[in-house]
Design a protein around this motif. Structure first.
Motif, PDB file in Angstrom:
ATOM      1  N   UNK A 204     -22.257  -0.418   8.146  1.00 53.93           N
ATOM      2  CA  UNK A 204     -20.909  -0.960   8.001  1.00 53.93           C
ATOM      3  C   UNK A 204     -20.819  -2.400   8.509  1.00 53.93           C
ATOM      4  N   UNK A 205     -21.667  -2.765   9.457  1.00 50.28           N
ATOM      5  CA  UNK A 205     -21.704  -4.164   9.883  1.00 50.28           C
ATOM      6  C   UNK A 205     -22.231  -5.047   8.761  1.00 50.28           C
ATOM      7  N   UNK A 206     -23.265  -4.561   8.067  1.00 50.17           N
ATOM      8  CA  UNK A 206     -23.836  -5.331   6.958  1.00 50.17           C
ATOM      9  C   UNK A 206     -22.885  -5.399   5.763  1.00 50.17           C
ATOM     10  N   UNK A 207     -22.057  -4.370   5.568  1.00 52.37           N
ATOM     11  CA  UNK A 207     -21.127  -4.361   4.441  1.00 52.37           C
ATOM     12  C   UNK A 207     -20.054  -5.438   4.572  1.00 52.37           C
ATOM     13  N   UNK A 208     -19.682  -5.772   5.802  1.00 53.12           N
ATOM     14  CA  UNK A 208     -18.664  -6.800   6.007  1.00 53.12           C
ATOM     15  C   UNK A 208     -17.318  -6.423   5.411  1.00 53.12           C
ATOM     16  N   UNK A 209     -16.857  -5.220   5.682  1.00 53.01           N
ATOM     17  CA  UNK A 209     -15.578  -4.749   5.138  1.00 53.01           C
ATOM     18  C   UNK A 209     -14.431  -5.489   5.820  1.00 53.01           C
ATOM     19  N   UNK A 210     -13.500  -5.971   5.016  1.00 55.01           N
ATOM     20  CA  UNK A 210     -12.350  -6.710   5.532  1.00 55.01           C
ATOM     21  C   UNK A 210     -11.125  -5.803   5.530  1.00 55.01           C
ATOM     22  N   UNK A 211     -10.496  -5.706   6.674  1.00 54.04           N
ATOM     23  CA  UNK A 211      -9.269  -4.924   6.799  1.00 54.04           C
ATOM     24  C   UNK A 211      -8.073  -5.858   6.644  1.00 54.04           C
ATOM     25  N   UNK A 212      -7.174  -5.516   5.743  1.00 57.20           N
ATOM     26  CA  UNK A 212      -5.998  -6.339   5.475  1.00 57.20           C
ATOM     27  C   UNK A 212      -4.776  -5.729   6.145  1.00 57.20           C
ATOM     28  N   UNK A 213      -4.121  -6.519   6.988  1.00 56.90           N
ATOM     29  CA  UNK A 213      -2.918  -6.068   7.695  1.00 56.90           C
ATOM     30  C   UNK A 213      -1.778  -7.002   7.323  1.00 56.90           C
ATOM     31  N   UNK A 214      -0.764  -6.459   6.679  1.00 56.95           N
ATOM     32  CA  UNK A 214       0.402  -7.256   6.284  1.00 56.95           C
ATOM     33  C   UNK A 214       1.417  -7.273   7.424  1.00 56.95           C
ATOM     34  N   UNK A 215       1.737  -8.476   7.888  1.00 61.11           N
ATOM     35  CA  UNK A 215       2.669  -8.645   9.001  1.00 61.11           C
ATOM     36  C   UNK A 215       4.054  -9.009   8.483  1.00 61.11           C
ATOM     37  N   UNK A 216       5.066  -8.650   9.251  1.00 61.83           N
ATOM     38  CA  UNK A 216       6.426  -9.034   8.899  1.00 61.83           C
ATOM     39  C   UNK A 216       6.629 -10.511   9.253  1.00 61.83           C
ATOM     40  N   UNK A 217       6.930 -11.367   8.264  1.00 62.11           N
ATOM     41  CA  UNK A 217       7.076 -12.806   8.542  1.00 62.11           C
ATOM     42  C   UNK A 217       8.074 -13.111   9.649  1.00 62.11           C
ATOM     43  N   UNK A 218       9.219 -12.434   9.652  1.00 60.23           N
ATOM     44  CA  UNK A 218      10.230 -12.709  10.679  1.00 60.23           C
ATOM     45  C   UNK A 218       9.694 -12.409  12.072  1.00 60.23           C
ATOM     46  N   UNK A 219       8.888 -11.341  12.194  1.00 62.04           N
ATOM     47  CA  UNK A 219       8.319 -10.977  13.492  1.00 62.04           C
ATOM     48  C   UNK A 219       7.306 -12.019  13.953  1.00 62.04           C
ATOM     49  N   UNK A 220       6.505 -12.532  13.017  1.00 61.51           N
ATOM     50  CA  UNK A 220       5.526 -13.562  13.363  1.00 61.51           C
ATOM     51  C   UNK A 220       6.231 -14.843  13.793  1.00 61.51           C
TER      52      UNK A 220
END
Length: 459
Positions: A204-220
């Protein structure tokens, strides 16, 4: 001189002459009475004599071995070695023995979906070495395959758990299809306690899987305004929580207040013809570029424009038709415009103009803004202020964190179709070894007690 070996040699002591006395009557002596000293037992103690004879003599090897077996039981060295080896085997087979006892459950524990037990990077409780049933969507695009003694095993992560819950599914061949029902039943164990842990970590380190997390713009934006340059504590669009480090990168997606009008070059032969058509809409506009098949313009439509706005503009440019045809060189089409920028979270700042950041190596245009009023209004390109770009808060549609997934050693691996009764050999071994260890422990304790009893007490 005579030979010393000569039997008839005369020198030396003279042979005793044969006696002419009558032979002793042995029969009479044996048959007669023999006088025995009545005080014999008092004068000679046999036990004492034997003890005295052996007191100063060490035991022979045979006597020592016999004394060990008869007097002390099993050798304490052998018993201790058996106990140590037995304890090692008990530790190795303990988890299999405990899982075997799950057979008395009757059926696996239903955990529901992965999201019911895993949220915001935490498990609701410990599920180690349990017989479970769980639902989740496997990531078939990043599946590992390993060969075992029984065949092939496919390893996949359940998407909702990031990389904290994996499933191991038996496969008949290496090239078996990747269609799974999304439900798995089997043994659930800690990842770092399984024999596959190191290989899975490397894969799994070699696969380089990217986790996508959508944040609430107002909270950021709220977090940036409170502590600029620090870690961002924001809520996700799924009502979870996420912490973004200052050095992590986020992707800012802006839905612009302008759209892109594409005018086919077969319909409008020159740039001047295309500009005249755009000006006829009465909206602020700016020429962007000449492309292979179309003329591209930025046209102001306002923030959060609905689909009907773009459809109406398309019909106006096409003389009332939605589309002239499938050929992009003919007719016009107006589309919404989104731009994406990749920035460091710690570089974000909030100003009256909007959310600002260093433009850096981003390729998307800086955007357009209205200049002037009425019929004289036009669109002009946004300029950088000391290398920083400002995006109006109203135009920020989404902020996305893309983080490389790292397999969680404290996560779980579910060995699909492994029933508790499948571990019966280990359970039998555990019980047998436990009995052997118990017997040797009893023998060792008994031996130590005998030694204590045989030790001489002080006078």
């Amino acid at each position: 001189m005579s030979d010393p070996k000569d039997p008839e040699r005369e020198d030396g002591p003279a042979a005793a002459p044969m006696s002419d006395a009558p032979a002793a009557d042995l029969g009479a002596d044996l048959g007669g009475e023999t006088e025995v000293d009545e005080d014999f037992d008092d004068d000679l103690d046999i036990d004492a004599a034997v003890a005295q004879a052996t007191a100063d003599r060490p035991f022979t090897q045979e006597e020592a071995g016999l004394r060990t077996r008869v007097g002390w039981g099993r050798s304490p060295i052998v018993a201790g070695a058996v106990i140590i080896i037995g304890l090692f085997l008990l530790v190795k087979t303990w988890s299999d023995f405990v899982y075997f006892l799950r057979v008395f459950q009757g059926e696996p524990r239903d955990l529901g979906r992965v999201t019911d037990i895993y949220d915001a990077g935490e498990f609701s409780e410990s599920f180690d070495n349990e017989w479970v049933h769980i639902e989740g969507d496997p990531d078939v695009q990043h599946a590992a395959r390993m060969q075992s003694r029984e065949g092939w095993i496919g390893f996949m992560r359940l998407i909702e758990s990031d990389a904290a819950v994996l499933v191991a599914v038996p496969r008949e061949t290496q090239t078996a299809n990747n269609e799974f029902p999304g439900e798995f039943t089997g043994r659930m164990r800690r990842l770092d306690a399984t024999p596959h842990w190191e290989k899975l970590q490397i894969f799994f380190t070699a696969e380089g899987i990217i986790d996508t997390i959508d944040l609430q713009p107002a909270s950021v934006i709220e977090s940036v305004a409170a502590e600029p340059g620090q870690a961002i504590a924001a809520k996700t669009t799924s009502d979870g929580e996420a912490t973004v480090g200052p050095g992590e990168q986020v992707r800012i997606v802006a839905r612009r207040s302008y759209g892109i009008a594409q005018l086919g070059r077969d319909t409008w032969k020159t740039q001047a013809d295309a500009e005249a058509a755009i000006a006829a809409t009465g909206l602020p506009w700016a020429f962007m570029e000449k492309r292979a098949m179309v003329w591209a313009f930025a046209v102001e439509v306002g923030p959060d424009a609905e689909v009907e706005v773009f459809q109406r503009l398309t019909r106006a440019l096409n003389g009332g038709d939605d589309l002239v045809g499938a050929d992009p060189k003919k007719g016009a089409l107006v589309l919404p415009r989104r731009t994406t920028y990749i920035v460091d979270a710690g570089d974000l700042q909030l100003t009256p103009k909007g959310l600002t950041f260093s433009y850096g190596n981003n390729q998307a245009e800086t955007g357009w803004q209205v200049s002037g009023e009425g019929s004289a209004a036009t669109l002009v390109a946004n300029e950088l202020d000391k290398g920083r770009l400002a995006v109006p808060v109203a135009e920020i549609e989404g902020i996305r964190l893309e983080r490389a997934l790292e397999i969680n050693p404290k996560g779980y691996l579910i060995s699909s179709d492994q029933h508790p009764k499948d571990t019966w050999p280990s359970a039998v071994m555990f019980i047998a070894v436990l009995g052997v260890v118990g017997l040797n422990g009893w023998a060792l304790v008994a031996n130590l007690r005998r030694r204590e009893d045989n030790e001489p007490t002080a006078a």
